[in-house]
Design a protein around this motif. Structure first.
Motif, PDB file in Angstrom:
ATOM      1  N   UNK A 163      -7.019  -7.259  37.135  1.00  0.00           N
ATOM      2  CA  UNK A 163      -5.690  -7.435  37.629  1.00  0.00           C
ATOM      3  C   UNK A 163      -5.781  -6.689  38.725  1.00  0.00           C
ATOM      4  N   UNK A 164      -5.014  -7.864  39.965  1.00  0.00           N
ATOM      5  CA  UNK A 164      -5.011  -7.384  40.906  1.00  0.00           C
ATOM      6  C   UNK A 164      -3.582  -7.329  41.412  1.00  0.00           C
ATOM      7  N   UNK A 165      -3.321  -6.293  42.627  1.00  0.00           N
ATOM      8  CA  UNK A 165      -2.216  -6.814  42.934  1.00  0.00           C
ATOM      9  C   UNK A 165      -1.001  -5.694  42.051  1.00  0.00           C
ATOM     10  N   UNK A 185      -9.433 -10.583  37.630  1.00  0.00           N
ATOM     11  CA  UNK A 185      -8.598 -11.862  38.502  1.00  0.00           C
ATOM     12  C   UNK A 185      -7.754 -11.201  39.553  1.00  0.00           C
ATOM     13  N   UNK A 186      -6.988 -12.336  40.321  1.00  0.00           N
ATOM     14  CA  UNK A 186      -6.950 -11.328  41.653  1.00  0.00           C
ATOM     15  C   UNK A 186      -5.329 -11.225  41.470  1.00  0.00           C
ATOM     16  N   UNK A 187      -4.773 -11.741  40.855  1.00  0.00           N
ATOM     17  CA  UNK A 187      -3.688 -11.628  40.073  1.00  0.00           C
ATOM     18  C   UNK A 187      -2.982 -10.686  39.529  1.00  0.00           C
ATOM     19  N   UNK A 188      -1.624 -10.085  39.530  1.00  0.00           N
ATOM     20  CA  UNK A 188      -1.220  -9.241  38.253  1.00  0.00           C
ATOM     21  C   UNK A 188      -0.867  -9.944  37.277  1.00  0.00           C
ATOM     22  N   UNK A 189      -0.480  -9.642  36.221  1.00  0.00           N
ATOM     23  CA  UNK A 189      -0.568  -9.801  35.393  1.00  0.00           C
ATOM     24  C   UNK A 189       0.729 -10.666  35.090  1.00  0.00           C
ATOM     25  N   UNK A 190       1.918 -10.744  35.659  1.00  0.00           N
ATOM     26  CA  UNK A 190       3.246 -11.808  35.928  1.00  0.00           C
ATOM     27  C   UNK A 190       3.008 -12.405  36.808  1.00  0.00           C
ATOM     28  N   UNK A 191       1.632 -12.812  37.564  1.00  0.00           N
ATOM     29  CA  UNK A 191       2.185 -13.764  38.298  1.00  0.00           C
ATOM     30  C   UNK A 191       0.677 -15.013  37.731  1.00  0.00           C
ATOM     31  N   UNK A 192      -0.008 -14.442  36.980  1.00  0.00           N
ATOM     32  CA  UNK A 192      -0.970 -15.131  36.944  1.00  0.00           C
ATOM     33  C   UNK A 192      -0.336 -16.863  36.153  1.00  0.00           C
ATOM     34  N   UNK A 193      -0.906 -17.450  36.323  1.00  0.00           N
ATOM     35  CA  UNK A 193      -1.528 -19.060  35.298  1.00  0.00           C
ATOM     36  C   UNK A 193      -2.310 -18.857  34.021  1.00  0.00           C
ATOM     37  N   UNK A 207       4.049 -24.842  35.968  1.00  0.00           N
ATOM     38  CA  UNK A 207       3.539 -24.041  36.028  1.00  0.00           C
ATOM     39  C   UNK A 207       4.718 -22.034  35.451  1.00  0.00           C
ATOM     40  N   UNK A 208       4.241 -21.616  33.825  1.00  0.00           N
ATOM     41  CA  UNK A 208       5.294 -20.168  33.798  1.00  0.00           C
ATOM     42  C   UNK A 208       4.410 -19.801  33.972  1.00  0.00           C
ATOM     43  N   UNK A 209       5.640 -18.973  35.350  1.00  0.00           N
ATOM     44  CA  UNK A 209       4.833 -16.828  35.054  1.00  0.00           C
ATOM     45  C   UNK A 209       6.387 -16.272  35.251  1.00  0.00           C
ATOM     46  N   UNK A 210       5.454 -15.451  34.935  1.00  0.00           N
ATOM     47  CA  UNK A 210       6.790 -14.028  34.778  1.00  0.00           C
ATOM     48  C   UNK A 210       8.596 -13.675  36.220  1.00  0.00           C
ATOM     49  N   UNK A 211       6.406 -13.582  37.267  1.00  0.00           N
ATOM     50  CA  UNK A 211       7.194 -12.995  38.605  1.00  0.00           C
ATOM     51  C   UNK A 211       7.598 -11.509  38.502  1.00  0.00           C
ATOM     52  N   UNK A 212       8.141 -10.706  39.649  1.00  0.00           N
ATOM     53  CA  UNK A 212       8.408  -9.308  39.987  1.00  0.00           C
ATOM     54  C   UNK A 212       9.951  -9.233  40.730  1.00  0.00           C
ATOM     55  N   UNK A 213      10.080  -8.178  40.557  1.00  0.00           N
ATOM     56  CA  UNK A 213      11.529  -7.883  41.008  1.00  0.00           C
ATOM     57  C   UNK A 213      11.654  -8.355  42.352  1.00  0.00           C
TER      58      UNK A 213
END
Length: 417
Positions: free
Chosen positions: A257-259, A231-239, A360-366
């Motif tokens: 995971x990345x970033x 994956x090119x995204x972090x866990x919190x940004x993945x769909x 789409x649901x994403x956790x995101x990040x601070x």
């Protein structure tokens, strides 16, 4: 399996002090054979870093504009100053303040082919070479299980595909897997053509992972597309409901995971160890969503979070709406009501005077610089004057759990081979 794998972590002196220390107690606890290649030889958090750019031709290093920062770091070392390493780091700190992201990127591209040659010389009998970056997260049990099912005697080059021009290659930060035979073919090709010829190729390209893919292509090794393992995204940004090429992320094991910033690496590592302590099986993306993401979504009585960016404004999200904020939504309440009124809305975000609604649901990040994000971690959200931009995020948790709970049953999806 781990004993037959060489893990190569590529980094640079501009990021290593911030990003590398967390790997001492996470990544490198699982990898008996690992090496860190950078552009400055030093030791950080007890981890030795090798200067892989020392293998680039002296004429290139001395004259090519890509190496201006490198030369600033290394001038004190060449002066035989006993304080050279410290002065080299000081020179970097002075230069880094004025260096652009593009300058750091162009220096980084020169590392890929030298690190391949150096890694093969370091462990010529390795069955697998795994290339990661300082912000890559690897689910090691999944990786080793995956590799155990592959043929190490075949030339294989695997990763998340990306493309520049007519070259399709594995994205470096998303994790790259190269078998021993493929690495030998690569190095033989580079040396047969002449290192100078490939340095000329590197000069013309802007991405080092593209140069690596081009060299492997010349060696007759094509790319195996491994999404959604990589994956090119972090866990919190993945769909987690995404699908491509007939593969649903939901059903496949999580490998790369990345970033992923240092705080999230540490937190995800702790969650992963707790998962295994319960005797649970291999981690799939659906497990990450259900056991790591969903419990971290803000829920009533406070179904939103300040200084948090859930990426509702992602342009590639499958449908999102924007609305100008007004007095009634300045605290997020109006934005939340707009989301509630749109049946397909799963989350919302109030950012910079605009209300974003996403399907789409994403956790995101601070947010970087906020009390939630701290320094150097999280998502950067800044206005023109450099101040941290106010961001408030919220989720329709009941809708999210219902929507993702309606996923079709997985039907034997396992590995990409």
């Amino acid at each position: 399996m781990a004993s037959s794998v060489l893990v190569i972590l590529k980094t640079g002196a501009t990021e290593a002090p911030l990003k590398l220390p967390v790997h001492a107690n996470t990544t490198f606890r699982c990898t008996p054979n690992h090496v860190v290649y950078s552009d400055l030889a030093e030791t950080i958090a007890g981890i030795p870093l090798e200067d892989v750019l020392a293998d680039v031709s002296p004429a290139i290093r001395a004259s090519h504009p890509d190496f201006a920062l490198y030369e600033a770091m290394h001038a004190p070392l060449r002066a035989e100053d006993p304080h050279g390493p410290r002065k080299g780091r000081a020179a970097l700190d002075d230069a880094a303040a004025a260096a652009t992201a593009a300058a750091a990127w162009t220096l980084d591209k020169w590392k890929f082919l030298p690190l391949a040659r150096r890694a093969l010389a370091r462990m010529p009998a390795a069955r697998w070479f795994v290339l990661v970056e300082a912000d890559t997260y690897v689910v090691w049990p999944s990786l080793f299980d995956w590799l155990a099912g592959l043929d190490p005697d075949q030339a294989m080059y695997a990763g998340a595909p990306t493309q520049i021009g007519d070259v399709t290659f594995a994205h470096g930060g998303s994790g790259v897997v190269v078998s021993g035979p493929a690495m030998r073919r690569l190095v033989e090709t580079v040396e047969a053509d002449g290192v100078a010829a490939w340095e000329d190729v590197t000069t013309r390209e802007w991405a080092g992972d593209c140069v690596l893919g081009k060299a492997l292509g010349e060696a007759g090794v094509g790319l195996t597309w491994t999404w959604p393992l990589t994956q090119g995204r972090r866990p919190g940004s993945l769909d987690y409901g995404s699908a491509m090429w007939g593969r649903r992320a939901w059903c496949y094991p999580a490998v790369f995971y990345h970033h992923v910033d240092a705080r999230e690496i540490e937190g995800f590592w702790e969650w992963e160890q707790e998962w295994y302590s319960r005797g649970l099986p291999r981690i799939r993306h659906s497990d990450v969503f259900a056991d790591y993401i969903a419990p971290r979504l803000a829920t009533a009585p406070e179904p939103s979070r300040d200084d948090w960016d859930n990426r509702s404004d992602y342009a590639e999200a499958e449908g999102f709406q924007t609305h100008p904020a007004n007095a009634s939504s300045s605290d997020g309440g109006g934005c939340a009501r707009r989301c509630a009124d749109w049946d397909e809305c799963l989350q919302w975000e109030l950012k910079g005077g605009t209300c974003f609604l996403a399907k789409v649901a994403r956790l995101g990040n601070p947010v970087v610089g906020s009390s939630a994000g701290g320094v150097g971690v999280g998502v950067k959200e800044r206005e023109g004057d450099g101040e941290v931009q106010s961001v408030r995020s919220g989720w329709m948790v009941e809708r999210i759990l219902k929507r993702y709970g309606e996923q079709e049953e997985c039907a034997g999806e396992e590995w990409v081979v």
